[in-house]
Design a protein around this motif. Structure first.
Motif, PDB file in Angstrom:
ATOM      1  N   THR A 153       0.836  -1.202   0.000  1.00 59.22           N
ATOM      2  CA  THR A 153       0.000   0.000   0.000  1.00 59.22           C
ATOM      3  C   THR A 153       0.872   1.254   0.000  1.00 59.22           C
ATOM      4  O   THR A 153       2.095   1.172   0.014  1.00 59.22           O
ATOM      5  N   VAL A 154       0.226   2.402  -0.039  1.00 61.76           N
ATOM      6  CA  VAL A 154       0.912   3.695  -0.005  1.00 61.76           C
ATOM      7  C   VAL A 154       0.610   4.361   1.332  1.00 61.76           C
ATOM      8  O   VAL A 154      -0.551   4.553   1.682  1.00 61.76           O
ATOM      9  N   ARG A 155       1.667   4.677   2.066  1.00 60.45           N
ATOM     10  CA  ARG A 155       1.501   5.243   3.410  1.00 60.45           C
ATOM     11  C   ARG A 155       1.519   6.763   3.367  1.00 60.45           C
ATOM     12  O   ARG A 155       2.398   7.369   2.758  1.00 60.45           O
ATOM     13  N   GLN A 156       0.535   7.363   4.031  1.00 59.14           N
ATOM     14  CA  GLN A 156       0.506   8.812   4.212  1.00 59.14           C
ATOM     15  C   GLN A 156       0.941   9.123   5.647  1.00 59.14           C
ATOM     16  O   GLN A 156       0.432   8.518   6.585  1.00 59.14           O
ATOM     17  N   ASP A 157       1.844  10.053   5.797  1.00 59.36           N
ATOM     18  CA  ASP A 157       2.347  10.407   7.122  1.00 59.36           C
ATOM     19  C   ASP A 157       1.438  11.463   7.732  1.00 59.36           C
ATOM     20  O   ASP A 157       1.674  12.670   7.613  1.00 59.36           O
ATOM     21  N   PHE A 158       0.381  10.986   8.400  1.00 61.34           N
ATOM     22  CA  PHE A 158      -0.597  11.923   8.955  1.00 61.34           C
ATOM     23  C   PHE A 158      -0.026  12.703  10.136  1.00 61.34           C
ATOM     24  O   PHE A 158      -0.411  13.853  10.360  1.00 61.34           O
ATOM     25  N   ALA A 159       0.878  12.098  10.900  1.00 62.39           N
ATOM     26  CA  ALA A 159       1.491  12.828  12.018  1.00 62.39           C
ATOM     27  C   ALA A 159       2.272  14.033  11.501  1.00 62.39           C
ATOM     28  O   ALA A 159       2.176  15.134  12.053  1.00 62.39           O
ATOM     29  N   GLU A 160       3.036  13.831  10.425  1.00 64.66           N
ATOM     30  CA  GLU A 160       3.778  14.938   9.835  1.00 64.66           C
ATOM     31  C   GLU A 160       2.828  15.983   9.258  1.00 64.66           C
ATOM     32  O   GLU A 160       3.064  17.194   9.358  1.00 64.66           O
ATOM     33  N   LEU A 161       1.731  15.515   8.651  1.00 66.20           N
ATOM     34  CA  LEU A 161       0.736  16.439   8.113  1.00 66.20           C
ATOM     35  C   LEU A 161       0.173  17.316   9.222  1.00 66.20           C
ATOM     36  O   LEU A 161       0.030  18.537   9.053  1.00 66.20           O
ATOM     37  N   GLY A 162      -0.139  16.702  10.371  1.00 66.25           N
ATOM     38  CA  GLY A 162      -0.658  17.476  11.495  1.00 66.25           C
ATOM     39  C   GLY A 162       0.336  18.486  12.008  1.00 66.25           C
ATOM     40  O   GLY A 162      -0.007  19.644  12.287  1.00 66.25           O
ATOM     41  N   ARG A 163       1.603  18.066  12.137  1.00 64.84           N
ATOM     42  CA  ARG A 163       2.644  18.985  12.632  1.00 64.84           C
ATOM     43  C   ARG A 163       2.810  20.169  11.690  1.00 64.84           C
ATOM     44  O   ARG A 163       2.891  21.319  12.124  1.00 64.84           O
ATOM     45  N   ARG A 164       2.883  19.880  10.391  1.00 62.78           N
ATOM     46  CA  ARG A 164       3.070  20.963   9.428  1.00 62.78           C
ATOM     47  C   ARG A 164       1.862  21.882   9.388  1.00 62.78           C
ATOM     48  O   ARG A 164       2.002  23.098   9.224  1.00 62.78           O
ATOM     49  N   CYS A 165       0.690  21.297   9.526  1.00 64.54           N
ATOM     50  CA  CYS A 165      -0.532  22.091   9.476  1.00 64.54           C
ATOM     51  C   CYS A 165      -0.554  23.116  10.610  1.00 64.54           C
ATOM     52  O   CYS A 165      -0.801  24.304  10.387  1.00 64.54           O
ATOM     53  N   VAL A 166      -0.281  22.652  11.824  1.00 57.34           N
ATOM     54  CA  VAL A 166      -0.281  23.555  12.976  1.00 57.34           C
ATOM     55  C   VAL A 166       0.867  24.551  12.859  1.00 57.34           C
ATOM     56  O   VAL A 166       0.706  25.742  13.140  1.00 57.34           O
ATOM     57  N   ALA A 167       2.034  24.081  12.403  1.00 55.34           N
ATOM     58  CA  ALA A 167       3.179  24.987  12.243  1.00 55.34           C
ATOM     59  C   ALA A 167       2.874  26.078  11.222  1.00 55.34           C
ATOM     60  O   ALA A 167       3.248  27.242  11.402  1.00 55.34           O
ATOM     61  N   LEU A 168       2.175  25.715  10.159  1.00 55.13           N
ATOM     62  CA  LEU A 168       1.814  26.699   9.137  1.00 55.13           C
ATOM     63  C   LEU A 168       0.841  27.736   9.697  1.00 55.13           C
ATOM     64  O   LEU A 168       0.994  28.935   9.465  1.00 55.13           O
ATOM     65  N   LEU A 169      -0.125  27.268  10.475  1.00 52.91           N
ATOM     66  CA  LEU A 169      -1.070  28.205  11.097  1.00 52.91           C
ATOM     67  C   LEU A 169      -0.347  29.137  12.072  1.00 52.91           C
ATOM     68  O   LEU A 169      -0.559  30.346  12.061  1.00 52.91           O
ATOM     69  N   LEU A 170       0.490  28.562  12.925  1.00 52.62           N
ATOM     70  CA  LEU A 170       1.200  29.388  13.896  1.00 52.62           C
ATOM     71  C   LEU A 170       2.206  30.292  13.197  1.00 52.62           C
ATOM     72  O   LEU A 170       2.529  31.363  13.704  1.00 52.62           O
ATOM     73  N   GLY A 171       2.679  29.878  12.036  1.00 57.07           N
ATOM     74  CA  GLY A 171       3.560  30.736  11.249  1.00 57.07           C
ATOM     75  C   GLY A 171       2.835  31.973  10.770  1.00 57.07           C
ATOM     76  O   GLY A 171       3.414  33.062  10.688  1.00 57.07           O
ATOM     77  N   ASP A 172       1.545  31.821  10.451  1.00 57.00           N
ATOM     78  CA  ASP A 172       0.748  32.988  10.071  1.00 57.00           C
ATOM     79  C   ASP A 172       0.524  33.899  11.270  1.00 57.00           C
ATOM     80  O   ASP A 172       0.377  35.110  11.129  1.00 57.00           O
ATOM     81  N   LEU A 173       0.490  33.299  12.475  1.00 56.74           N
ATOM     82  CA  LEU A 173       0.330  34.098  13.682  1.00 56.74           C
ATOM     83  C   LEU A 173       1.673  34.683  14.134  1.00 56.74           C
ATOM     84  O   LEU A 173       1.724  35.698  14.799  1.00 56.74           O
ATOM     85  N   ASP A 174       2.778  33.997  13.750  1.00 57.52           N
ATOM     86  CA  ASP A 174       4.122  34.450  14.099  1.00 57.52           C
ATOM     87  C   ASP A 174       4.972  34.481  12.825  1.00 57.52           C
ATOM     88  O   ASP A 174       5.457  33.448  12.367  1.00 57.52           O
ATOM     89  N   PRO A 175       5.186  35.635  12.220  1.00 58.18           N
ATOM     90  CA  PRO A 175       5.913  35.731  10.945  1.00 58.18           C
ATOM     91  C   PRO A 175       7.340  35.184  10.995  1.00 58.18           C
ATOM     92  O   PRO A 175       7.924  34.897   9.950  1.00 58.18           O
ATOM     93  N   ALA A 176       7.902  35.003  12.175  1.00 58.19           N
ATOM     94  CA  ALA A 176       9.265  34.493  12.272  1.00 58.19           C
ATOM     95  C   ALA A 176       9.347  32.976  12.145  1.00 58.19           C
ATOM     96  O   ALA A 176      10.431  32.408  12.023  1.00 58.19           O
ATOM     97  N   ALA A 177       8.188  32.289  12.139  1.00 57.57           N
ATOM     98  CA  ALA A 177       8.179  30.831  12.077  1.00 57.57           C
ATOM     99  C   ALA A 177       8.495  30.347  10.660  1.00 57.57           C
ATOM    100  O   ALA A 177       8.305  31.074   9.691  1.00 57.57           O
ATOM    101  N   PRO A 178       9.008  29.087  10.512  1.00 60.30           N
ATOM    102  CA  PRO A 178       9.315  28.553   9.174  1.00 60.30           C
ATOM    103  C   PRO A 178       8.065  28.413   8.322  1.00 60.30           C
ATOM    104  O   PRO A 178       6.949  28.325   8.836  1.00 60.30           O
ATOM    105  N   ASP A 179       8.245  28.367   7.005  1.00 57.24           N
ATOM    106  CA  ASP A 179       7.145  28.208   6.064  1.00 57.24           C
ATOM    107  C   ASP A 179       7.010  26.730   5.701  1.00 57.24           C
ATOM    108  O   ASP A 179       7.951  26.120   5.197  1.00 57.24           O
ATOM    109  N   TYR A 180       5.831  26.152   5.969  1.00 56.90           N
ATOM    110  CA  TYR A 180       5.632  24.730   5.735  1.00 56.90           C
ATOM    111  C   TYR A 180       4.654  24.462   4.591  1.00 56.90           C
ATOM    112  O   TYR A 180       4.106  23.371   4.484  1.00 56.90           O
TER     113      TYR A 180
END
Length: 339
Positions: A293-320
């Motif tokens: 099968t093909v594995r999707q890394d949902f844990a990484e998706l969740g981390r990047r999703c929250v990091a991207l949101l917090l990046g919009d709240l904090d411009p100094a955060a990395p772009d995901y």
């Protein structure tokens, strides 16, 4: 000695303050990680909180700080494995960052349901929004609505690229198809997902593109509904013709149904027919035989999703922003072509 809180009543911030020998303003500063608090004072307050099992009142903190520290999720089809796994991953990543999550499940993708879901989340003062919806028409509706908080969409349509984050569904489908072709298969069917699902469309396009890249003739994909029941009945129908040596199923549940139908017909997997799925659900490794099968890394998706949101709240955060490449998991359900 300071008085303990009355039995039967949840401890309050003033109870914590009394037992810790500090003011309630000091407790509030500890809760908000204020830099002016001395380490020993902070530890004493935290110890009392643990002793009392004190849980801060989110509504009260929001009034004091003007921040809810809440991320909203607007979700459709959350009972399916992909959306449900995405929600769980986002919740875990949000908690790790000190945020709460509130989810609004919309039962249909019409404009009224979407607007009502957004209104429900806005009423909770969300600071960011994640949209998990499988149908293109949901994003068409969202484009017409005013979203006044940072937001991320989990999709793979290429729309609204500034807010999009996704697993590369086409790349995953191409991996699966290429694996079968490299095993010598030339008569390959694709059992696709529902026509209006973004992921199903992307996986079908990936299958067709990879088949075309190797000049392998294709038949029209079969449109399914994600269920093992559909996979079983589709398998029974296909076996009346049996002009194939392999099937790429757009998800693992339909692959399970296909495997059931093949075994009921007295055939062996992969000796007679190879089967490959998509998602790598926890049970996939325990199918018989274990499912490629093909594995999707949902844990990484969740981390990047929250990091991207917090990046919009904090411009100094990395772009995901961007896509996550899935991984092909090869198990015993695929093998060389039978003929």
């Amino acid at each position: 000695m300071p008085e303990e809180p009355q039995r039967g009543r949840a401890p309050s911030i003033r109870d914590v303050a009394r037992l810790a020998g500090v003011s309630h303003q000091t407790v509030s500063r500890v809760l908000n990680n204020h830099p002016s608090i001395r380490p020993e004072t902070k530890q004493r307050v935290l110890d009392v909180m643990a002793e009392l099992q004190y849980k801060p009142n989110r509504a009260a903190r929001a009034l004091v700080t003007s921040r809810s520290r809440t991320i909203g999720i607007l979700s459709a089809s959350s009972t399916q494995y992909g959306p449900a796994s995405s929600i769980a991953a986002i919740e875990a990543a949000a908690r790790a960052s000190g945020y709460w999550v509130s989810t609004a499940n919309i039962e249909s993708s019409d404009a009224r349901s979407i607007a009502d879901g957004l209104a429900h989340l806005r009423a909770q003062g969300i600071e960011g929004l994640v949209v998990i919806a499988p149908q293109v028409r949901v994003f068409d509706t969202l484009a017409q609505l005013s979203i006044d908080v940072p937001y991320v969409t989990l999709q793979s349509t290429g729309r609204d690229a500034g807010h999009a984050l996704s697993v590369d569904q086409m790349a995953g489908a191409r991996m699966a198809t290429r694996h079968l072709i490299e095993l010598g298969h030339r008569n390959i069917y694709h059992l696709a997902g529902p026509q209006d699902w973004i992921e199903a469309e992307a996986r079908m396009r990936g299958f067709l593109d990879e088949m075309g890249a190797h000049d392998v003739p294709t038949t029209a994909p079969i449109l399914g509904d994600w269920t093992a029941d559909f996979g079983y009945y589709a398998g029974r129908e296909l076996l009346t013709v049996r002009d194939f040596t392999a099937i790429f199923s757009s998800n693992d549940q339909m692959a399970l149904g296909l495997m059931h139908a093949i075994r009921d017909a007295g055939l062996e997997i992969p000796r007679d027919i190879s089967i490959i799925g998509f998602d790598d659900i926890p049970e996939a490794a325990h199918f018989w035989p274990p499912l490629t099968t093909v594995r999707q890394d949902f844990a990484e998706l969740g981390r990047r999703c929250v990091a991207l949101l917090l990046g919009d709240l904090d411009p100094a955060a990395p772009d995901y922003r961007g896509t996550i490449v899935p991984e092909l998991i090869v198990r015993a359900s695929t093998g060389p072509a039978a003929f």
